[in-house]
Design an enzyme around this catalytic site. Structure first.
Site, mmCIF file in Angstrom:
data_model
loop_
_atom_site.group_PDB
_atom_site.id
_atom_site.type_symbol
_atom_site.label_atom_id
_atom_site.label_comp_id
_atom_site.label_asym_id
_atom_site.label_seq_id
_atom_site.Cartn_x
_atom_site.Cartn_y
_atom_site.Cartn_z
ATOM 1 N N GLN A 38 0.820 -1.207 0.000
ATOM 2 C CA GLN A 38 0.000 0.000 0.000
ATOM 3 C C GLN A 38 0.857 1.261 0.000
ATOM 4 O OE1 GLN A 38 -2.214 -0.994 3.540
ATOM 5 N NE2 GLN A 38 -0.309 -1.568 4.537
ATOM 6 N N ASP A 98 -0.895 -12.315 5.851
ATOM 7 C CA ASP A 98 -2.276 -11.959 5.510
ATOM 8 C C ASP A 98 -3.215 -12.556 6.551
ATOM 9 O OD1 ASP A 98 -4.345 -12.258 2.491
ATOM 10 O OD2 ASP A 98 -4.850 -11.747 4.551
ATOM 11 N N GLY A 99 -3.952 -11.693 7.224
ATOM 12 C CA GLY A 99 -4.848 -12.148 8.293
ATOM 13 C C GLY A 99 -5.875 -13.151 7.810
ATOM 14 N N GLU A 146 -0.193 -8.893 11.058
ATOM 15 C CA GLU A 146 -0.171 -7.656 10.262
ATOM 16 C C GLU A 146 0.491 -7.963 8.930
ATOM 17 O OE1 GLU A 146 0.062 -4.419 8.316
ATOM 18 O OE2 GLU A 146 -0.918 -4.146 10.262
ATOM 19 N N PRO A 150 -5.194 -4.408 0.331
ATOM 20 C CA PRO A 150 -5.020 -5.635 1.127
ATOM 21 C C PRO A 150 -6.146 -5.849 2.136
ATOM 22 C CG PRO A 150 -3.524 -3.916 1.897
ATOM 23 C CD PRO A 150 -4.129 -3.414 0.611
ATOM 24 N N THR A 191 -7.617 -1.808 7.526
ATOM 25 C CA THR A 191 -7.840 -0.643 6.679
ATOM 26 C C THR A 191 -9.255 -0.750 6.125
ATOM 27 O OG1 THR A 191 -6.717 -2.011 5.037
ATOM 28 C CG2 THR A 191 -5.433 -0.253 6.003
ATOM 29 N N ASP A 192 -9.633 0.144 5.234
ATOM 30 C CA ASP A 192 -10.970 0.095 4.637
ATOM 31 C C ASP A 192 -11.039 -1.040 3.601
ATOM 32 O OD1 ASP A 192 -10.521 3.215 5.431
ATOM 33 O OD2 ASP A 192 -12.628 2.578 5.587
ATOM 34 N N ASP A 225 0.065 -0.505 13.977
ATOM 35 C CA ASP A 225 0.555 0.606 14.804
ATOM 36 C C ASP A 225 0.681 0.183 16.269
ATOM 37 O OD1 ASP A 225 -2.618 1.325 13.997
ATOM 38 O OD2 ASP A 225 -2.155 1.177 16.144
ATOM 39 N N ASP A 238 -8.599 -4.953 13.228
ATOM 40 C CA ASP A 238 -8.227 -3.536 13.120
ATOM 41 C C ASP A 238 -7.642 -3.328 11.730
ATOM 42 O OD1 ASP A 238 -5.629 -1.406 14.526
ATOM 43 O OD2 ASP A 238 -7.486 -0.932 13.470
HETATM 44 N N1 SAM Z 1 -7.675 2.160 12.753
HETATM 45 C C1 SAM Z 1 -7.395 2.157 11.415
HETATM 46 C C2 SAM Z 1 -8.662 2.382 10.628
HETATM 47 O O1 SAM Z 1 -9.711 2.287 11.219
HETATM 48 O O2 SAM Z 1 -8.598 2.714 9.472
HETATM 49 C C3 SAM Z 1 -6.671 0.907 11.048
HETATM 50 C C4 SAM Z 1 -5.362 0.952 11.586
HETATM 51 S S1 SAM Z 1 -4.281 -0.350 11.266
HETATM 52 C C5 SAM Z 1 -2.911 0.579 10.886
HETATM 53 C C6 SAM Z 1 -4.741 -1.134 9.753
HETATM 54 C C7 SAM Z 1 -3.728 -2.203 9.374
HETATM 55 O O3 SAM Z 1 -4.354 -3.279 8.653
HETATM 56 C C8 SAM Z 1 -2.621 -1.689 8.435
HETATM 57 O O4 SAM Z 1 -1.411 -1.706 9.130
HETATM 58 C C9 SAM Z 1 -2.631 -2.664 7.243
HETATM 59 O O5 SAM Z 1 -1.352 -2.977 6.770
HETATM 60 C C10 SAM Z 1 -3.314 -3.881 7.893
HETATM 61 N N2 SAM Z 1 -3.909 -4.811 6.931
HETATM 62 C C11 SAM Z 1 -4.598 -4.511 5.805
HETATM 63 N N3 SAM Z 1 -4.967 -5.654 5.175
HETATM 64 C C12 SAM Z 1 -4.504 -6.693 5.913
HETATM 65 C C13 SAM Z 1 -4.584 -8.115 5.801
HETATM 66 N N4 SAM Z 1 -5.215 -8.691 4.762
HETATM 67 N N5 SAM Z 1 -4.015 -8.878 6.771
HETATM 68 C C14 SAM Z 1 -3.368 -8.293 7.830
HETATM 69 N N6 SAM Z 1 -3.249 -6.934 7.996
HETATM 70 C C15 SAM Z 1 -3.819 -6.163 7.051
#
Ligand code: SAM
Length: 294
Positions: free
Chosen positions: A36, A143-144, A111, A168, A163-164, A91, A161
């Protein structure tokens, strides 16, 4: 001539025709990672901010609201959670809150982007230092969705927790992912999800509620207002097979908080916990649109 300050725009709601922009004191990092586009910057009012793929993830000034509500609500609703899984959360803000619960014996975080953790170690040490120093904490890069589909571990609490639903993070809003989360939850376990801002992301909420209600005996959402997640209330998805947990009275939550040592919070309280499930009518209607279990 005054040096021209840069402004960074959040492009998440471009299709709705508006952008939130932030004056920038200093850009700390800006790069395209394997997964990303990442920008970490200093903002005069919000402090350090992380943006991924044009969407604000966290600001130093208001992070406590989201981090506390995504961690203490499921943990105090459950009441005796030993094994906790965080999907995303790079984070480490939520991990730091979860580890305040001494009853938790093991916390696993999966993560996908190692860069997010690397920069969090440098710029959010108030989260990462206590977390990585805690022997209960296990950090997995991956990958979660793949993790929950394959792990033989079982969890009391799963906190998504993410991303939108783009890049990913898209897979983390799928029914297949929610079903895999349920597969690795213990009996009476609780799942919570980052579920967007209903005022702007209406379809996202109804879609997630529909998928969760097909899989769990009790699925709904609770809300909190988070300044950098523009749009009023943010919805946090909630799902479990233990129907009693969502309607526990303030008295019970307060007892559990005292038993947990009544550690310091800035937003979450037993009263806020219970009130957060009282949805404003337009949000309740979006949730009610979700089909019930067959
Ligand atoms: N609080 C934030 C929000 O509401 O937008 C989210 C914060 S956190 C930083 C989101 C994390 O999800 C990111 O670090 C991103 O890399 C991770 N992420 C995205 N897709 C993922 C996946 N498929 N598996 C694991 N982590 C993932």
């Amino acid at each position: 001539m005054a040096d021209k300050k840069r402004w960074i725009a959040e492009t998440l709601f471009d299709e709705l025709g508006f952008r939130m922009t932030f004056q920038v004191d200093k850009v700390l990092y800006e790069l395209q990672t394997e997964h990303q586009h990442l920008v970490l910057f200093e903002q005069p009012y919000f402090g350090k901010m992380l943006m991924l793929d044009g969407a604000i993830q966290i600001s130093k000034r208001d992070e406590f609201i989201y981090q506390e509500m995504m961690s203490h609500v499921p943990l105090f609703a459950h009441g005796d959670a030993r094994d906790v899984l965080i999907i995303g959360g790079g984070d480490c803000g939520i991990a730091e809150e979860v580890l305040k619960h001494k009853v938790v014996k093991r916390l696993t975080q999966v993560e996908i982007d190692p860069k997010v953790i690397e920069f969090a170690k440098e710029h959010f040490p108030e989260f990462t230092k206590p977390v990585f120093a805690d022997r209960r904490f296990e950090s997995i890069i991956g990958d979660g969705a793949k993790y929950v589909a394959n792990t033989d571990r079982r969890f009391d609490i799963v906190i998504v927790d993410s991303t939108d639903p783009m890049g990913p993070g898209k897979v983390l809003f799928s029914e297949k992912f929610y079903a895999a989360c349920r597969r690795c939850m213990k009996k009476g376990g609780v799942l919570v999800t980052q579920n967007g801002v209903p005022f702007f992301q209406r379809r996202e909420l109804t879609a997630s509620m529909t998928k969760l209600r097909r899989l769990f005996a009790d699925a709904s959402c609770y809300v909190a207002a988070i300044p950098v997640y523009i749009g009023g209330h943010m919805a946090m998805g909630y799902a479990t097979d233990n129907k009693r947990l969502r309607t526990l009275p303030v008295k019970t939550i307060a007892q559990r908080y005292r038993k947990a040592g009544a550690f310091k919070t800035q937003y979450w309280t037993p009263e806020v916990h219970v009130a957060a499930f009282a949805q404003p009518r337009f949000i309740a209607e979006l949730v009610a649109k979700a089909k019930v279990r067959g």
